[in-house]
Write a protein that holds these residues in place. Structure first.
Motif, PDB file in Angstrom:
ATOM      1  N   ASP A 326       0.500  -1.192   0.076  1.00 27.51           N
ATOM      2  CA  ASP A 326       0.137   0.127   0.026  1.00 27.51           C
ATOM      3  C   ASP A 326       0.883   1.204  -0.040  1.00 27.51           C
ATOM      4  OD1 ASP A 326       0.716  -0.853   2.605  1.00 27.51           O
ATOM      5  OD2 ASP A 326      -0.529   0.774   3.427  1.00 27.51           O
ATOM      6  N   GLU A 327       0.331   2.447  -0.409  1.00 29.26           N
ATOM      7  CA  GLU A 327       0.719   3.570  -0.266  1.00 29.26           C
ATOM      8  C   GLU A 327       2.160   3.986  -0.765  1.00 29.26           C
ATOM      9  OE1 GLU A 327      -2.303   5.707   2.633  1.00 29.26           O
ATOM     10  OE2 GLU A 327      -0.800   4.424   3.699  1.00 29.26           O
ATOM     11  N   TRP A 376      -2.448  -5.189   0.213  1.00 29.35           N
ATOM     12  CA  TRP A 376      -3.517  -4.213   0.194  1.00 29.35           C
ATOM     13  C   TRP A 376      -3.794  -3.978  -1.258  1.00 29.35           C
ATOM     14  CZ3 TRP A 376      -5.155  -3.806   4.984  1.00 29.35           C
ATOM     15  CH2 TRP A 376      -4.367  -3.944   5.931  1.00 29.35           C
ATOM     16  N   TRP A 393      -9.079  -2.054   1.171  1.00 29.95           N
ATOM     17  CA  TRP A 393      -9.233  -1.154   2.358  1.00 29.95           C
ATOM     18  C   TRP A 393      -9.454   0.146   2.019  1.00 29.95           C
ATOM     19  CZ3 TRP A 393      -6.159   3.330   3.333  1.00 29.95           C
ATOM     20  CH2 TRP A 393      -5.352   3.708   2.461  1.00 29.95           C
ATOM     21  N   TYR A 418     -12.062   0.353   9.907  1.00 33.04           N
ATOM     22  CA  TYR A 418     -10.785   1.131  10.361  1.00 33.04           C
ATOM     23  C   TYR A 418     -11.226   1.724  11.634  1.00 33.04           C
ATOM     24  CZ  TYR A 418      -7.320   0.598   6.593  1.00 33.04           C
ATOM     25  OH  TYR A 418      -6.607   0.103   5.785  1.00 33.04           O
ATOM     26  N   TRP A 468      -4.950   0.707  13.533  1.00 36.21           N
ATOM     27  CA  TRP A 468      -3.731   1.384  13.308  1.00 36.21           C
ATOM     28  C   TRP A 468      -3.561   2.160  14.639  1.00 36.21           C
ATOM     29  CZ3 TRP A 468      -1.432  -0.698   9.149  1.00 36.21           C
ATOM     30  CH2 TRP A 468      -2.256  -1.151   8.329  1.00 36.21           C
TER      31      TRP A 468
END
Ligand code: ACM
Ligand code: ZN
Length: 691
Positions: A326-327, A376, A393, A418, A468
């Motif tokens: 992810d990201e 992810w 997600w 989340y 998280w």
């Protein structure tokens, strides 16, 4: 699913004879079928416990059944009276349970005046039967005659625990495993690596734990917004930690004893700032500051990640290894000579394809060792690796797209799963990342709604809550965020949607929370829930409802991602909830702040004009520093009704404040102007109320 239900309803029609229809609301997750009689089981003498399992499974089930609190004595053969028999049986003997679905975790329990029998085709099924028995006995301290046929809806019922942002110990993780097992969850995803700290011992790359696992200062917030320094293990002020291999193995074994699989996550190629801090040679050749992507051009990156994964799979027997994905910012790859060379040599046309190249190679490496990758949903970009499973997600779209092409999927959309957002009125909750995600919203999630095509739904393996830990420093805060919302995920993952009933669930969740509190856990105390922002619960009526609003700074219009109902938002009668992401609050990012004119369409007698703003500093949402309200009869000549100065102070908890005027005037046009403070960021307003 349909076949199973038909079968079950036939069987339940037969079994219902002799049972009253009253259903005690006791078992969580709600079971598929439960029927109850009036009589109770004689418990003045111990029940004779017989467990038809061997070795490890015998000890696991024996330990679980002793936690029910029922007085028991072990016997070598099933007794005829006063028994508690746990029997592994052939599929044909328990046609009621879910093997029709391929999920071998179902069980059948019969409670009669003679004793209790739990049957299942696997030890895991027996274990879940025992959990139901524990809940029944714990609530009533008696066993009422009854029958339960139960099986999970999904094979994957998980929680993600983030031990990178703030390290948590083996003992803490085991405590959460205990609570997960009691509600029949079966996957614990450990987020072991991220910028904030590497948390698992790796022999071949020792600086991951002697350096990348330690930082100063200790809160993530100060660290992230500060210098992001890593420090040597044992140096002054070093904060962090990691699981030794030995500890990780103990966690794996402990989880297995409760039929939970640990899925380790090793992030790549993004979220790898700490790896690059410890091994800077894996940086891209022209890497900008503060950028955490591994260089995919360098062979050393693959050598390292593969060596790490080889050690990881020795510790974690899980079929799935989570590789993150992810990201990634992908910002250095376009400039890096080595990444560019890789792209030329491999014929890759974009940085998305470059990431995909890495994930493919890592998948091959793990597949060759008998493991599967899960990642992810960004791993879809640039082409999904052939055997990859996707954890969706950013929403459900990634999951649906992957499932549509025959890839397995775990749903974990941030809007429902989340659980790092506050679960009650934000002012009553510890500082967090913001938003509002109450238990009821989590519970409302359905990973495979009726509207989903069966061809897609068949690949949805289940659901996961992600917690998280950026803002969660202490263990007690972490537990507070996790429970009871993880119980809602457990029930979504297990129970048939036809039993979905929030008020019944809430009653059971309160009982579990109270029990957890008694046992020293620190869950959110659900019975004291405040609930959503009172203003949002019903529409407000006022003089400007439905009246046109013009935005005076077209170039500084409301931000498209926070448009809410567009030009209608500020006069639609709908007040915002506790979160700005609810499509009711309108967000303004431009320098012009908010500057709008409402046309009441005729000159009207007015006694008040008000609007609420919210402040939540973490994500950059601030109060205005000044509000002017003007009125006009002709749209040309405006009179200033009020000019309010407000000192904006940065604080930790979200707040809401009304800025308005009260008096008496005649006007057709109202100009409402709110100025942004020196803090860059959003202004959010939900309604301009004119009375
Ligand atoms: C994620 O929240 N970046 C998976
Ligand atoms: Zn590179």
């Amino acid at each position: 699913m349909k076949t199973k239900h038909l079968l079950l309803s036939l069987i339940s029609a037969v079994l219902v004879v002799g049972y009253s229809s009253a259903q005690p609301n006791t078992i969580t997750p709600a079971p598929l079928i439960s029927q109850w009689g009036e009589q109770t089981v004689e418990l003045s003498k111990p029940l004779s416990l017989y467990i038809a399992a061997e070795g490890e499974d015998f000890s696991r089930l024996d330990a679980a059944v002793r936690q029910t609190g029922i007085n028991l004595k072990s016997v070598k053969r099933p007794a005829r009276r006063n028994y508690l028999n746990l029997l592994i049986v052939d599929k044909s003997e328990v046609a009621t349970i879910a093997d029709a679905e391929g999920i071998a975790e179902g069980y059948v329990m019969d409670i009669t005046t003679e004793g209790v029998t739990i049957k299942a085709t696997t030890p895991a099924g027996l274990y879940y039967g025992v959990q139901s028995l524990r809940q029944i006995y714990h609530k009533h301290h008696a066993l009422t005659v009854g029958h339960i046929s139960d099986a999970p809806r999904f094979e994957y019922r998980g929680v993600l625990i983030d031990i990178s942002r703030h390290f948590r110990t083996k003992e803490f993780i085991m405590r959460q495993i205990d609570a997960m097992a009691e509600v029949k969850m079966n996957r614990l995803h450990l987020h072991l690596t991220d910028a904030a700290g590497w948390r698992i011992e790796v022999d071949s790359y020792p600086r991951l734990t002697s350096y990348a696992a330690w930082r100063t200062p200790h809160t993530w917030k100060e660290w992230w917004y500060g210098e992001r320094r890593y420090v040597e293990e044992g140096s002054e002020g070093a904060y962090g930690g990691y699981l030794t291999k030995e500890e990780a193995r103990e966690i794996v074994e402990y989880a297995a004893s409760k039929y939970i699989t640990i899925i380790p996550e090793i992030e790549m190629p993004g979220h790898s700032d700490e790896v690059l801090a410890a091994y800077p040679e894996l940086r891209c050749t022209q890497q900008p500051e503060r950028q955490g992507d591994l260089c995919i051009g360098k062979e050393e990156t693959f050598e390292m990640m593969q060596a790490i994964l080889d050690e990881i799979i020795e510790i974690f027997p899980s079929e799935y290894i989570h590789i993150g994905g992810d990201e990634a910012t992908k910002s250095s790859w376009a400039e890096c000579e080595e990444c560019q060379r890789r792209m030329r040599e491999e014929g890759l046309e974009s940085v998305d394809e470059l990431q995909s190249y890495m994930i493919h190679r890592i998948e091959e490496h793990l597949n060759a060792r008998g493991r599967q990758i899960i990642g992810w949903d960004e791993i879809l970009e640039g082409g999904l690796a052939p055997n990859a499973t996707v954890m969706s997600w950013r929403g459900e779209e990634g999951g649906r797209a992957a499932a549509a092409t025959g890839h397995k999927v775990v749903m974990s959309p941030h809007g429902y799963c989340y659980i790092d957002a506050p679960q009650d009125a934000p002012y009553s909750q510890p500082e967090s990342i913001g938003g509002y995600l109450p238990l009821e919203k989590v519970y409302s999630y359905d990973p495979t709604p009726e509207s989903m095509e069966a061809s897609v739904a068949q690949y949805i393996m289940g659901v996961q809550a992600n917690l998280w830990a950026e803002f969660i420093v202490t263990d007690s805060h972490y537990e507070h965020m996790l429970w009871p919302r993880a119980i809602a995920i457990a029930e979504i993952g297990w129970s048939d949607p036809k039993h979905k009933d929030y008020s019944l669930f809430r009653e059971r969740a309160i009982a579990i929370v109270d029990d957890m509190l008694e046992r020293g856990y620190t869950p959110f105390d659900l019975k004291n829930e405040i609930g959503n922002r009172p203003e949002s619960l019903s529409p407000v009526s006022h003089l400007a409802i439905g009246k046109p609003v013009s935005y005076l700074y077209p170039s500084f219009y409301y931000a498209p991602q926070y448009a809410a109902a567009g030009d209608k938002t500020l006069t639609d009668g709908l007040r915002g909830t506790w979160t700005y992401a609810d499509n009711r609050w309108q967000g303004f990012l431009g320098r012009g702040g908010v500057d709008v004119i409402i046309d009441l369409e005729e000159v009207t007698h007015i006694e008040s004009i008000e609007a609420d703003f919210m402040q939540i500093c973490g994500p950059g949402v601030f109060m205005p520093c000044r509000v002017e309200i003007w009125a006009s009869e002709d749209g040309e000549n405006y009179t200033l009704l009020t000019d309010i100065d407000h000192e904006v102070v940065v604080d930790e908890l979200p707040s809401f404040k009304s800025f308005g005027w009260h008096g008496s005037t005649e006007a057709r046009y109202i100009r409402y102007k709110a100025h942004r403070s020196k803090y860059s960021g959003f202004l959010f307003v939900d309604e301009i109320i004119v009375k």
